[in-house]
Write a protein that holds these residues in place. Structure first.
Motif, mmCIF file in Angstrom:
data_model
loop_
_atom_site.group_PDB
_atom_site.id
_atom_site.type_symbol
_atom_site.label_atom_id
_atom_site.label_comp_id
_atom_site.label_asym_id
_atom_site.label_seq_id
_atom_site.Cartn_x
_atom_site.Cartn_y
_atom_site.Cartn_z
ATOM 1 N N GLU A 1 -49.647 -3.886 71.049
ATOM 2 C CA GLU A 1 -48.940 -4.463 69.900
ATOM 3 C C GLU A 1 -49.640 -4.105 68.599
ATOM 4 O OE1 GLU A 1 -48.828 -8.613 70.679
ATOM 5 O OE2 GLU A 1 -47.400 -8.455 72.353
ATOM 6 N N ALA A 2 -50.965 -4.168 68.592
ATOM 7 C CA ALA A 2 -51.723 -3.874 67.375
ATOM 8 C C ALA A 2 -51.601 -2.411 66.968
ATOM 9 C CB ALA A 2 -53.191 -4.239 67.578
ATOM 10 N N ALA A 3 -51.567 -1.514 67.938
ATOM 11 C CA ALA A 3 -51.469 -0.086 67.634
ATOM 12 C C ALA A 3 -50.176 0.238 66.906
ATOM 13 C CB ALA A 3 -51.579 0.731 68.916
ATOM 14 N N ALA A 4 -49.120 -0.499 67.240
ATOM 15 C CA ALA A 4 -47.817 -0.221 66.621
ATOM 16 C C ALA A 4 -47.827 -0.473 65.126
ATOM 17 C CB ALA A 4 -46.742 -1.075 67.290
ATOM 18 N N GLY A 5 -48.724 -1.321 64.638
ATOM 19 C CA GLY A 5 -48.756 -1.634 63.222
ATOM 20 C C GLY A 5 -49.954 -1.072 62.484
ATOM 21 N N PHE A 6 -50.687 -0.149 63.101
ATOM 22 C CA PHE A 6 -51.897 0.402 62.479
ATOM 23 C C PHE A 6 -51.622 1.795 61.937
ATOM 24 C CE2 PHE A 6 -56.060 2.615 62.799
ATOM 25 C CZ PHE A 6 -56.768 1.812 61.922
ATOM 26 N N ASP A 7 -52.033 2.041 60.686
ATOM 27 C CA ASP A 7 -51.694 3.302 60.013
ATOM 28 C C ASP A 7 -52.771 4.384 60.124
ATOM 29 O OD1 ASP A 7 -49.257 2.303 59.135
ATOM 30 O OD2 ASP A 7 -50.127 1.474 57.297
ATOM 31 N N GLY A 8 -53.920 4.071 60.707
ATOM 32 C CA GLY A 8 -55.020 5.033 60.678
ATOM 33 C C GLY A 8 -55.163 5.913 61.891
ATOM 34 N N LEU A 9 -54.196 5.876 62.803
ATOM 35 C CA LEU A 9 -54.292 6.709 63.993
ATOM 36 C C LEU A 9 -53.905 8.155 63.693
ATOM 37 C CD1 LEU A 9 -52.818 4.287 66.678
ATOM 38 C CD2 LEU A 9 -55.194 5.030 66.449
ATOM 39 N N PRO A 10 -54.411 9.110 64.465
ATOM 40 C CA PRO A 10 -54.067 10.514 64.232
ATOM 41 C C PRO A 10 -52.567 10.756 64.301
ATOM 42 C CG PRO A 10 -55.943 10.355 65.707
ATOM 43 C CD PRO A 10 -55.410 8.967 65.542
ATOM 44 N N ALA B 1 -59.869 -0.194 62.728
ATOM 45 C CA ALA B 1 -59.096 -1.082 63.599
ATOM 46 C C ALA B 1 -60.072 -2.072 64.215
ATOM 47 C CB ALA B 1 -58.381 -0.289 64.683
ATOM 48 N N VAL B 2 -59.906 -3.341 63.907
ATOM 49 C CA VAL B 2 -60.793 -4.384 64.410
ATOM 50 C C VAL B 2 -60.157 -5.018 65.650
ATOM 51 C CG1 VAL B 2 -61.962 -6.548 63.902
ATOM 52 C CG2 VAL B 2 -61.704 -4.822 62.104
ATOM 53 N N LEU B 3 -60.755 -4.764 66.786
ATOM 54 C CA LEU B 3 -60.270 -5.320 68.055
ATOM 55 C C LEU B 3 -61.185 -6.480 68.437
ATOM 56 C CD1 LEU B 3 -59.700 -1.925 69.943
ATOM 57 C CD2 LEU B 3 -58.215 -3.063 68.273
ATOM 58 N N ASP B 4 -61.293 -7.474 67.564
ATOM 59 C CA ASP B 4 -62.263 -8.542 67.764
ATOM 60 C C ASP B 4 -61.923 -9.432 68.951
ATOM 61 O OD1 ASP B 4 -60.055 -9.475 66.397
ATOM 62 O OD2 ASP B 4 -61.191 -10.562 64.866
ATOM 63 N N TRP B 5 -60.655 -9.466 69.360
ATOM 64 C CA TRP B 5 -60.296 -10.257 70.539
ATOM 65 C C TRP B 5 -60.837 -9.644 71.824
ATOM 66 C CZ3 TRP B 5 -56.886 -6.943 68.111
ATOM 67 C CH2 TRP B 5 -56.349 -5.920 68.895
ATOM 68 N N ALA B 6 -61.295 -8.393 71.742
ATOM 69 C CA ALA B 6 -61.847 -7.724 72.919
ATOM 70 C C ALA B 6 -63.371 -7.652 72.873
ATOM 71 C CB ALA B 6 -61.267 -6.318 73.042
ATOM 72 N N ASP B 7 -63.998 -8.332 71.919
ATOM 73 C CA ASP B 7 -65.458 -8.315 71.844
ATOM 74 C C ASP B 7 -66.048 -8.961 73.093
ATOM 75 O OD1 ASP B 7 -67.941 -7.785 70.883
ATOM 76 O OD2 ASP B 7 -67.858 -9.154 69.172
ATOM 77 N N GLU B 8 -67.332 -8.710 73.309
ATOM 78 C CA GLU B 8 -67.986 -9.158 74.537
ATOM 79 C C GLU B 8 -69.348 -9.760 74.241
ATOM 80 O OE1 GLU B 8 -66.376 -5.568 77.408
ATOM 81 O OE2 GLU B 8 -67.790 -5.155 75.782
ATOM 82 N N GLU B 9 -69.770 -10.680 75.085
ATOM 83 C CA GLU B 9 -71.126 -11.203 75.043
ATOM 84 C C GLU B 9 -72.049 -10.382 75.928
ATOM 85 O OE1 GLU B 9 -71.272 -15.357 75.884
ATOM 86 O OE2 GLU B 9 -69.597 -15.838 74.551
ATOM 87 N N SER B 10 -71.514 -9.837 77.005
ATOM 88 C CA SER B 10 -72.322 -9.052 77.925
ATOM 89 C C SER B 10 -72.797 -7.760 77.277
ATOM 90 C CB SER B 10 -71.522 -8.721 79.187
ATOM 91 O OG SER B 10 -72.281 -7.915 80.059
#
Length: 322
Positions: A32-41, A135-144
């Motif tokens: 979903e996020a990729a569909a609204g991001f303008d910085g992809l190749p 692109a900030v994918l902060d929902w996929a951040d990790e503690e490990s």
């Protein structure tokens, strides 16, 4: 060979296990996020993708996938080995922490010379100003310390940005690359990969070799790295067609050959001939099969009395002293 006994999936005992289990939802959100991001190749751009460690392996997978789809020449490099004099239309950097020295140094050297895009998990780090688009994918951040969720989510994000690459009825992309499903369907496969028991023959092995072709070679490299990082295990990774050119020499009873993606013709017979255990799931999206390998790494680590959340000699980010 008798059918392998299986072990039931267990309730996650580590933070790494808990993060592995969230990947299907993270992939759906990435699409979903990729569909609204303008910085992809853009299609036709000449692109280089970079990162360190796990991020480099995700860069390899994306680069092979994009070029095979006919969307433009795409290279991948470890950030420390980037060819400074080579011209690209865009450079994409993957960095979970946003603080990795080699990635920041490269982005700084490219600043003002060509457009750069970064994928990160932390919006409070230097990468936010080092790249032109982030692109900030902060929902996929990790503690490990061991990367699992962020890496696959970053690849799902980039993969979704390529459009529909399901390959149609033939199940193949242009150029003979292995086909794949939509990110949404890959997430469904990942949900199954999280619940299906792992064979005892795989859990009890003393050596694992991971193989892939095209974009799945990067996944094979990552699967092997997870086993080394989390479990200190003897693992190797190769392009699948190179396996018979030497690496098969390590295969024997009690050792595993794991193919991510389509199984090359004749390879199953070669593994059986030397007494190895073959793992192949041709109907499963290879990214979901990587989830199974992540689970294996954690299970083997715990069986050896190791903490997969705190691997030996590793830190969350490599920050080099001046």
């Amino acid at each position: 060979m008798p059918e392998a006994r299986t072990r039931d999936a267990r309730t996650p005992a580590s933070r790494t296990s808990a993060e592995i289990a969230t990947q299907p939802a993270a992939w759906r959100r990435a699409a979903e996020a990729a569909a609204g991001f303008d910085g992809l190749p853009a299609p036709g751009e000449r692109v280089a993708v970079t990162g360190c460690g796990t991020s480099w392996f995700m860069a390899l997978a994306y680069a092979a996938l994009r070029e095979a789809a006919g969307l433009g020449e795409t290279d991948a490099f470890a950030a420390s080995e980037f060819p400074a004099g080579r011209r690209y239309d865009r450079v994409v950097a993957i960095t979970r922490s946003g603080t990795t020295t080699e990635v920041l140094d490269l982005l700084g050297a490219l600043r003002g010379r060509l457009p750069t895009t970064a994928l990160t998990a932390d919006p409070k780090t230097p990468v936010m100003t080092a790249a032109d688009a982030v692109a900030v994918l902060d929902w996929a951040d990790e503690e490990s310390v061991v990367q699992t969720r962020f890496a696959t989510t970053a690849l799902a994000f980039l993969r979704a940005g390529l459009g529909d690459l399901s390959g149609g009825p033939s199940g193949r992309l242009p150029g003979g690359q292995p086909g794949l499903k939509s990110v949404a369907d890959a997430a469904v496969d990942a949900e199954l990969a999280l619940t299906e028991p792992l064979p005892e023959a795989v859990l009890g092995a003393d050596q694992w070799t991971f193989l892939g072709r095209g974009w799945t070679y990067g996944l094979a490299l990552e699967a092997a790295l997870k086993m080394r990082e989390a479990a200190g295990a003897w693992t190797e990774a190769y392009p699948a067609m190179e396996y018979r050119h030497g690496p098969i020499a390590v295969t024997a009873p009690g050792r595993v050959t794991w193919v991510l993606g389509p199984l090359p013709e004749g390879l199953a017979g070669d593994v059986a001939r030397v007494g190895g255990t073959l793992v192949s799931r041709p109907g499963t999206d290879p990214l979901a099969d990587l989830v199974r390998a992540q689970r294996l790494a954690v299970t083997v680590a715990e069986s050896r009395g190791l903490d997969p959340d705190r691997p030996r000699s590793l830190t969350r980010s490599v920050i080099l002293s001046p």
